[in-house]
Design an enzyme around this catalytic site. Structure first.
Site, PDB file in Angstrom:
ATOM      1  N   LYS A 200      -3.280  25.278 -50.769  1.00 12.61           N
ATOM      2  CA  LYS A 200      -3.007  24.960 -49.358  1.00 12.61           C
ATOM      3  C   LYS A 200      -3.255  23.474 -49.191  1.00 12.61           C
ATOM      4  O   LYS A 200      -4.374  22.990 -49.331  1.00 12.61           O
ATOM      5  CB  LYS A 200      -3.948  25.763 -48.454  1.00 12.61           C
ATOM      6  CG  LYS A 200      -3.454  26.006 -47.036  1.00 12.61           C
ATOM      7  CD  LYS A 200      -3.209  24.796 -46.179  1.00 12.61           C
ATOM      8  CE  LYS A 200      -4.409  24.345 -45.387  1.00 12.61           C
ATOM      9  NZ  LYS A 200      -4.129  23.093 -44.619  1.00 12.61           N
ATOM     10  N   GLU A 256     -18.464  20.604 -42.686  1.00 21.50           N
ATOM     11  CA  GLU A 256     -18.352  21.606 -41.619  1.00 21.50           C
ATOM     12  C   GLU A 256     -17.416  22.761 -42.034  1.00 21.50           C
ATOM     13  O   GLU A 256     -17.770  23.938 -41.912  1.00 21.50           O
ATOM     14  CB  GLU A 256     -17.790  20.859 -40.414  1.00 21.50           C
ATOM     15  CG  GLU A 256     -17.694  21.573 -39.137  1.00 21.50           C
ATOM     16  CD  GLU A 256     -16.858  20.718 -38.154  1.00 21.50           C
ATOM     17  OE1 GLU A 256     -16.649  19.506 -38.389  1.00 21.50           O
ATOM     18  OE2 GLU A 256     -16.412  21.296 -37.157  1.00 21.50           O
ATOM     19  N   GLY A 258     -16.506  23.392 -45.106  1.00 17.67           N
ATOM     20  CA  GLY A 258     -17.113  23.978 -46.304  1.00 17.67           C
ATOM     21  C   GLY A 258     -18.048  25.125 -45.941  1.00 17.67           C
ATOM     22  O   GLY A 258     -18.061  26.178 -46.583  1.00 17.67           O
ATOM     23  N   GLU A 275     -16.335  20.473 -52.699  1.00 20.31           N
ATOM     24  CA  GLU A 275     -16.526  19.018 -52.811  1.00 20.31           C
ATOM     25  C   GLU A 275     -16.426  18.492 -51.388  1.00 20.31           C
ATOM     26  O   GLU A 275     -15.350  18.496 -50.786  1.00 20.31           O
ATOM     27  CB  GLU A 275     -15.449  18.431 -53.735  1.00 20.31           C
ATOM     28  CG  GLU A 275     -15.851  17.117 -54.339  1.00 20.31           C
ATOM     29  CD  GLU A 275     -15.294  15.949 -53.572  1.00 20.31           C
ATOM     30  OE1 GLU A 275     -16.065  15.377 -52.774  1.00 20.31           O
ATOM     31  OE2 GLU A 275     -14.123  15.620 -53.750  1.00 20.31           O
ATOM     32  N   CYS A 309     -14.779  10.320 -49.730  1.00 20.72           N
ATOM     33  CA  CYS A 309     -16.008  11.082 -49.551  1.00 20.72           C
ATOM     34  C   CYS A 309     -17.199  10.333 -50.135  1.00 20.72           C
ATOM     35  O   CYS A 309     -18.327  10.530 -49.713  1.00 20.72           O
ATOM     36  CB  CYS A 309     -15.861  12.459 -50.166  1.00 20.72           C
ATOM     37  SG  CYS A 309     -15.102  12.421 -51.780  1.00 20.72           S
ATOM     38  N   GLU A 406     -21.073  10.996 -41.516  1.00 25.55           N
ATOM     39  CA  GLU A 406     -19.923  10.475 -42.261  1.00 25.55           C
ATOM     40  C   GLU A 406     -18.850  10.029 -41.272  1.00 25.55           C
ATOM     41  O   GLU A 406     -18.368  10.836 -40.477  1.00 25.55           O
ATOM     42  CB  GLU A 406     -19.365  11.574 -43.181  1.00 25.55           C
ATOM     43  CG  GLU A 406     -18.211  11.087 -44.029  1.00 25.55           C
ATOM     44  CD  GLU A 406     -17.690  12.160 -44.985  1.00 25.55           C
ATOM     45  OE1 GLU A 406     -17.545  13.324 -44.573  1.00 25.55           O
ATOM     46  OE2 GLU A 406     -17.426  11.815 -46.151  1.00 25.55           O
TER      47      GLU A 406
HETATM   48  P1  NAP Z   1     -11.119  19.431 -43.067  1.00 30.25           P
HETATM   49  O1  NAP Z   1     -10.921  19.945 -41.699  1.00 30.25           O
HETATM   50  O2  NAP Z   1     -12.324  19.797 -43.805  1.00 30.25           O
HETATM   51  O3  NAP Z   1      -9.813  19.787 -43.906  1.00 30.25           O
HETATM   52  C1  NAP Z   1      -9.737  19.909 -45.305  1.00 30.25           C
HETATM   53  C2  NAP Z   1      -8.802  21.054 -45.656  1.00 30.25           C
HETATM   54  O4  NAP Z   1      -9.345  22.293 -45.188  1.00 30.25           O
HETATM   55  C3  NAP Z   1      -7.435  20.940 -44.980  1.00 30.25           C
HETATM   56  O5  NAP Z   1      -6.450  21.455 -45.847  1.00 30.25           O
HETATM   57  C4  NAP Z   1      -7.627  21.812 -43.761  1.00 30.25           C
HETATM   58  O6  NAP Z   1      -6.430  22.242 -43.156  1.00 30.25           O
HETATM   59  C5  NAP Z   1      -8.422  22.956 -44.338  1.00 30.25           C
HETATM   60  N1  NAP Z   1      -9.140  23.740 -43.347  1.00 30.25           N
HETATM   61  C6  NAP Z   1      -9.560  23.378 -42.114  1.00 30.25           C
HETATM   62  N2  NAP Z   1     -10.175  24.398 -41.503  1.00 30.25           N
HETATM   63  C7  NAP Z   1     -10.165  25.445 -42.345  1.00 30.25           C
HETATM   64  C8  NAP Z   1     -10.650  26.776 -42.286  1.00 30.25           C
HETATM   65  N3  NAP Z   1     -11.285  27.256 -41.218  1.00 30.25           N
HETATM   66  N4  NAP Z   1     -10.475  27.581 -43.357  1.00 30.25           N
HETATM   67  C9  NAP Z   1      -9.845  27.129 -44.458  1.00 30.25           C
HETATM   68  N5  NAP Z   1      -9.346  25.875 -44.564  1.00 30.25           N
HETATM   69  C10 NAP Z   1      -9.516  25.034 -43.528  1.00 30.25           C
HETATM   70  O7  NAP Z   1     -11.034  17.887 -43.031  1.00 30.25           O
HETATM   71  P2  NAP Z   1     -10.135  17.026 -42.059  1.00 30.25           P
HETATM   72  O8  NAP Z   1      -9.870  17.650 -40.745  1.00 30.25           O
HETATM   73  O9  NAP Z   1      -8.937  16.713 -42.804  1.00 30.25           O
HETATM   74  O10 NAP Z   1     -11.096  15.794 -41.860  1.00 30.25           O
HETATM   75  C11 NAP Z   1     -12.317  15.923 -41.142  1.00 30.25           C
HETATM   76  C12 NAP Z   1     -13.444  15.243 -41.835  1.00 30.25           C
HETATM   77  O11 NAP Z   1     -13.633  15.822 -43.128  1.00 30.25           O
HETATM   78  C13 NAP Z   1     -13.260  13.775 -42.145  1.00 30.25           C
HETATM   79  O12 NAP Z   1     -13.530  12.942 -41.079  1.00 30.25           O
HETATM   80  C14 NAP Z   1     -14.231  13.611 -43.279  1.00 30.25           C
HETATM   81  O13 NAP Z   1     -15.514  13.448 -42.791  1.00 30.25           O
HETATM   82  C15 NAP Z   1     -14.150  14.888 -44.027  1.00 30.25           C
HETATM   83  N6  NAP Z   1     -13.281  14.820 -45.203  1.00 30.25           N
HETATM   84  C16 NAP Z   1     -13.868  14.797 -46.435  1.00 30.25           C
HETATM   85  C17 NAP Z   1     -13.077  14.703 -47.555  1.00 30.25           C
HETATM   86  C18 NAP Z   1     -13.629  14.689 -48.935  1.00 30.25           C
HETATM   87  O14 NAP Z   1     -12.942  14.275 -49.851  1.00 30.25           O
HETATM   88  N7  NAP Z   1     -14.827  15.157 -49.161  1.00 30.25           N
HETATM   89  C19 NAP Z   1     -11.701  14.608 -47.432  1.00 30.25           C
HETATM   90  C20 NAP Z   1     -11.131  14.651 -46.170  1.00 30.25           C
HETATM   91  C21 NAP Z   1     -11.942  14.765 -45.065  1.00 30.25           C
HETATM   92  P3  NAP Z   1      -5.738  21.235 -42.103  1.00 30.25           P
HETATM   93  O15 NAP Z   1      -4.961  20.342 -42.952  1.00 30.25           O
HETATM   94  O16 NAP Z   1      -4.903  22.055 -41.210  1.00 30.25           O
HETATM   95  O17 NAP Z   1      -6.819  20.559 -41.349  1.00 30.25           O
END
Ligand code: NAP
Ligand code: MG
Length: 503
Positions: A200, A256, A258, A275, A309, A406
């Site tokens: 996904k 969150e 995760g 991760e 990250c 972060e």
């Molecule tokens: P995210 O919400 O954690 O999204 C990461 C992935 O998880 C996306 O494919 C997302 O889908 C999916 N997802 C979201 N909610 C889910 C759920 N309930 N069940 C299963 N999968 C789900 O991250 P983001 O919205 O892109 O960014 C938010 C914050 O995450 C950033 O500001 C940053 O702090 C952090 N982040 C960390 C990393 C890293 O490499 N560790 C990378 C990106 C972001 P969608 O695409 O629809 O959201």
């Protein structure tokens, strides 16, 4: 083609074909629309304009994809294919990624906003390298024989050995910061171990992974081995995590989400690797070579617009060189050329989305309210696109949101320390995260002793953001579970079976 799309040109012919196209998802070796027929827009973050529509996959599509992956796992050729053939096929995927380097870099830059020079030099070659590196493991990882000493059956001999078997159908969920590379980090080891996958991709950046799907087909990957779903986390992502046909979830993204994934996976005790986020300390000692440390500290935070990250977002500088280092980092920040990723002169592109731009600016506002001062930057750039100025904040301390949380943007908080003692180590370790850390010094023994005391999965000394397919990467504390890359990641994708025969 719409007038808005034309403004984004020039694009090469291969990338131009994405404009306006209603892309389909890869399920069971076929490119299919969402069952619901729904699509959603993908935006160019440099202009805010729509690039194209992609399929809005949800529960029904995830179910189809999991069934396809299950069929490919239970009765397809992939898990039982000769290991050298599997390795050659994976190597071919790496070769094809390199053959399409320019196209993939352009697509990544268009979709994510990152400078095309960076996508060309880093994202695409590193993605190929993951497939090349992991392809080698196909033929080199195996079980062992184990001599037994069974006390309660004296005189009986046994022959025991272990088999490393693929864990099964894997659900992989990836973020938008390195769209192609995160797909490669996830797919490479899963495929090398013989698993089948439902991937996904992030809603903001689906395009390069869809192209990778075509490339994997061209390399000869059997149908159903990799299925690619475009859609939203709350629907498609959650359906994947909750699906009883999935044996393991591998996730990269926010801490969150995760946490939500761990809760959802607890129902049927799926295996989970994570991760997650970070707030990495970057420590500059007074004896450091500042000609290296200053640009190094700037790049540690500003690389990929801070959307890493492991970004070196908490800069700790020994007091006597504090002013020089923060002024030097600010000077570097002022020189960074902001612009659309596709402009070859651009050094920093826009944030990936308007939401991300607002999130970063919200942190800046909160920092200023708490008394932080910007030596440079501190606001978004007016006009089109989701740009945020590279920012250096001083007058910051633990307890402020900008220091503790972060930000995932080009914002560094700089803090002085008196000497590299316990207090510094405590400050550096004072975080819910433990992904990475940096140390800049000429003193080798100080470097190693600080490295040993930092609670982080990666420590870089006199360098930062150094990645290699062979080097494990992952977090302590709330930065995650398990490691990506290297031999270490393969453990997530295999089960160890112990077989014993009485002789
Ligand atoms: P995210 O919400 O954690 O999204 C990461 C992935 O998880 C996306 O494919 C997302 O889908 C999916 N997802 C979201 N909610 C889910 C759920 N309930 N069940 C299963 N999968 C789900 O991250 P983001 O919205 O892109 O960014 C938010 C914050 O995450 C950033 O500001 C940053 O702090 C952090 N982040 C960390 C990393 C890293 O490499 N560790 C990378 C990106 C972001 P969608 O695409 O629809 O959201
Ligand atoms: Mg999201």
């Amino acid at each position: 083609m719409s007038a808005a799309a034309e403004q984004m040109l020039p694009l090469s012919k291969p990338v131009g074909r994405f404009i306006g196209e209603r892309k389909k998802m890869l399920i069971a070796g076929k490119w299919v629309p969402a069952e619901s027929g729904k699509t959603f827009p993908v935006y160019n973050p440099a202009t805010g304009e729509e690039i194209c529509q992609v399929a809005e996959g949800d529960k029904a599509d995830v179910d189809k994809a999991v069934k396809a992956a299950r069929k490919a796992f239970e009765s397809g050729p992939w898990p039982t294919m000769s290991l050298s053939k599997r390795g050659r096929l994976m190597h071919r995927i790496g070769d094809l990624i390199l053959e399409h380097l320019d196209e993939l870099a352009e697509l990544e830059s268009l979709d994510n906003g990152k400078p095309i020079s960076v996508a060309r030099a880093a994202d695409v070659p590193l993605s190929a390298d993951i497939f090349h590196y992991m392809s080698g493991w196909c033929t080199k990882r195996h079980g062992v024989t184990i001599p037994l000493n069974v006390l309660y059956t004296p005189g009986v001999e046994y022959h025991s050995y272990t088999r490393l078997e693929p864990v099964g159908v894997v659900g992989q969920i990836i973020p938008w910061n390195f769209p192609l590379l995160m797909a490669a980090w996830k797919l490479g080891p899963a495929l090398a171990c013989g698993c089948t996958v439902v991937l996904k991709v992030a809603e903001e950046t689906p395009l390069s992974a869809l192209r990778l799907g075509e490339i994997m087909q061209e390399a000869g990957l059997p149908d159903g081995v990799v299925n690619i779903i475009t859609g939203f986390g709350e629907t498609a992502g959650a359906a994947l995590v909750g699906h009883p046909g999935v044996d393991k979830i591998a996730f990269t993204g926010s801490t969150e989400v995760g946490r939500l994934i761990v809760k959802a996976a607890a129902n049927d005790l799926k295996k989970v690797s994570l991760e997650l986020g970070g707030k990495s300390p970057n420590i500059v000692l007074a004896d450091a070579d500042l000609d290296i440390a200053i640009p190094g500290a700037a790049s540690a935070i500003f690389f990929n617009h801070g959307q890493c990250c492991c970004a070196g977002s908490r800069l700790y500088v020994e007091q006597q060189v504090f002013d020089k280092v923060v002024e030097g980092v600010s000077e570097q920040a002022r020189k960074i050329k902001l612009g659309p990723g596709l402009d070859p002169k651009t050094e920093m592109g826009p944030m990936v989305s308007e939401i991300q731009q607002q999130r970063v600016c919200g942190y800046l506002d909160s920092g200023f309210k708490d008394g932080a001062k910007a030596l440079t930057g501190g606001k978004k750039r007016d006009g089109r696109g989701y740009f945020v100025e590279p920012t250096v904040l001083v007058n910051t301390r633990a307890g402020m949101k900008v220091v503790d949380e972060e930000i995932f943007g080009p914002v560094v908080t700089a803090m002085p320390f008196k000497s590299p003692d316990d207090e510094l180590i405590n400050q550096a370790n004072n975080s819910i995260y433990g992904l990475a850390a940096g140390i800049w010094t000429r003193d080798v023994s100080k470097a190693h002793s600080i490295a040993a005391r930092l609670k982080a999965g990666t420590v870089w000394i006199n360098c930062f953001n150094i990645f290699d397919a062979a080097l494990p990467f992952g977090g302590y504390k709330q930065s995650g579970w398990g490691r990506e890359m290297g031999e270490a990641v393969l453990e997530h994708y295999t089960e160890t079976k112990a077989v014993t025969i009485r002789l």
